[in-house]
Write an enzyme that holds these catalytic residues in place. Structure first.
Site: not given
Length: 219
Positions: A44-46, A49
């Site tokens: 999810v963080c990928t 960002l």
């Protein structure tokens, strides 16, 4: 420590992908968005960002500095950036803090102050609370705190909308109603009397209730 709206954002010195920063000096009297991640190479963080990297011109246009944080070392951030560029089309174009000693995570109340050790060996699961957004005003006060679950990607269009509202409030004595977007009518704050409103809002306003007056967006 539990941070509240209106508190001064804690200062720190920490390594980033753009070199060491002293946070208050780096902020330099600008609006700041600090958003954090529990671990590098998480799915999810990928996507988040990559999204912020694509939206960077919108933050720049508003005079907002963006900085990310993940508990892993800066050298890992550089490797992750290659994956983000490959899968999302844009690599991070803003600094990413390496919070290996968990100092910033603790300062900002994302991990308990008595958390032992550093980032080595910790997982996304036991760092799950490190998924926050802080919006910090030029006077270094915290204006917004959001905490997201691991499985829900953050809506950065909403973050931009909130910044638009906050910057409008900072410049004029207005608030924004539910679902407000740029160009729509705004609310005259109750602290402004009708007499004062005549000079502040010469185009006039609509009184729905004594406590609810709307007017065209200033500026």
């Amino acid at each position: 420590m539990t941070l509240k709206l209106g508190d001064i954002a804690p200062d720190f010195t920490q390594d980033t992908t753009e070199g060491p920063i002293h946070f208050h000096d780096w902020a330099d009297g600008k609006w700041v968005v600090l958003f954090s991640h529990p671990k590098d190479f998480t799915p999810v963080c990928t996507t988040e960002l990559g999204t912020v990297a694509r939206l960077k011109p919108e933050f720049d246009r508003r005079g907002v500095k963006v900085i990310g944080l993940s508990v892993d070392p800066v050298e890992n951030h550089a490797k992750w950036a290659a994956d983000i560029a490959e899968t999302q089309g844009t690599a991070p174009n803003f600094p990413m803090i390496g919070d290996t000693d968990l100092k910033v995570s603790k300062l900002y109340g994302m991990l308990p102050a008595d958390t032992a050790g550093g980032s080595d060996g910790r997982t996304a699961a036991n760092n799950a609370t490190v998924r926050n957004v802080f919006i910090i005003a030029p006077d270094k006060t915290i204006k917004l705190i959001l905490v997201y679950p691991m499985t829900t990607g953050r809506n950065f269009d909403e973050i931009l909308r909130v910044i638009d509202s906050m910057q409008l409030t900072a410049a004029h004595k207005v608030a924004t109603p539910a679902d407000w977007n740029q160009g729509q009518d705004v609310i005259i704050v109750p602290a402004v009397s009708d007499e004062d409103a005549k000079s502040l809002f010469p185009a006039g306003w609509t009184t729905h209730k004594p406590y609810l007056r709307t007017t065209k967006q200033p500026g």
